[in-house]
Design a protein around this motif. Structure first.
Motif, short mmCIF file in Angstrom:
data_model
loop_
_atom_site.label_atom_id
_atom_site.label_comp_id
_atom_site.label_asym_id
_atom_site.label_seq_id
_atom_site.Cartn_x
_atom_site.Cartn_y
_atom_site.Cartn_z
N LYS A 175 0.84 -1.20 0.00
CA LYS A 175 0.00 0.00 0.00
C LYS A 175 0.87 1.25 0.00
CE LYS A 175 -3.86 2.14 2.38
NZ LYS A 175 -4.89 2.00 3.40
N ARG A 176 1.98 1.20 0.75
CA ARG A 176 2.90 2.35 0.82
C ARG A 176 3.54 2.61 -0.55
NH1 ARG A 176 8.30 3.74 2.10
NH2 ARG A 176 8.39 5.65 3.31
N GLN A 177 3.96 1.57 -1.24
CA GLN A 177 4.55 1.74 -2.56
C GLN A 177 3.54 2.34 -3.55
OE1 GLN A 177 5.81 -2.36 -2.95
NE2 GLN A 177 7.96 -1.72 -3.03
N LYS A 178 2.30 1.88 -3.46
CA LYS A 178 1.26 2.43 -4.34
C LYS A 178 1.03 3.90 -4.03
CE LYS A 178 -1.06 -2.01 -4.85
NZ LYS A 178 -2.27 -2.77 -4.57
N GLN A 179 1.01 4.25 -2.77
CA GLN A 179 0.83 5.65 -2.40
C GLN A 179 1.98 6.50 -2.91
OE1 GLN A 179 -1.73 7.43 -1.27
NE2 GLN A 179 -0.40 9.17 -1.57
N GLN A 180 3.21 5.96 -2.83
CA GLN A 180 4.36 6.69 -3.34
C GLN A 180 4.28 6.88 -4.85
OE1 GLN A 180 7.32 4.02 -1.56
NE2 GLN A 180 8.09 5.75 -0.34
#
Length: 64
Positions: free
Chosen positions: A15-20
């Motif tokens: 989820k963090r990578q997608k947000q980035q």
């Protein structure tokens, strides 16, 4: 209204990578095209590795 479509194989993006990715792509069109981030849409499509090909082979076969 920019629309950005990012396609990646389904290799477990967090989820963090997608947000980035969403934040970075949005900032890119703000910086380069002077677009409004409030109207910039980003969609991430996760493609099954069996449906992604490179060098004439399925990506799933190359990752074995």
């Amino acid at each position: 209204m920019p629309y950005i479509n990012i396609k990646v194989t389904d290799e477990g993006l967090t989820k963090r990578q997608k947000q980035q990715l969403i934040a970075g792509a949005t900032q890119l069109v703000v910086d380069i095209l002077n677009k409004n981030p409030e109207t910039t849409h980003v969609v991430i499509d996760e493609v099954p590795q069996d449906n992604w090909g490179v060098r004439g082979k399925q990506y799933s076969e190359l990752n074995k």
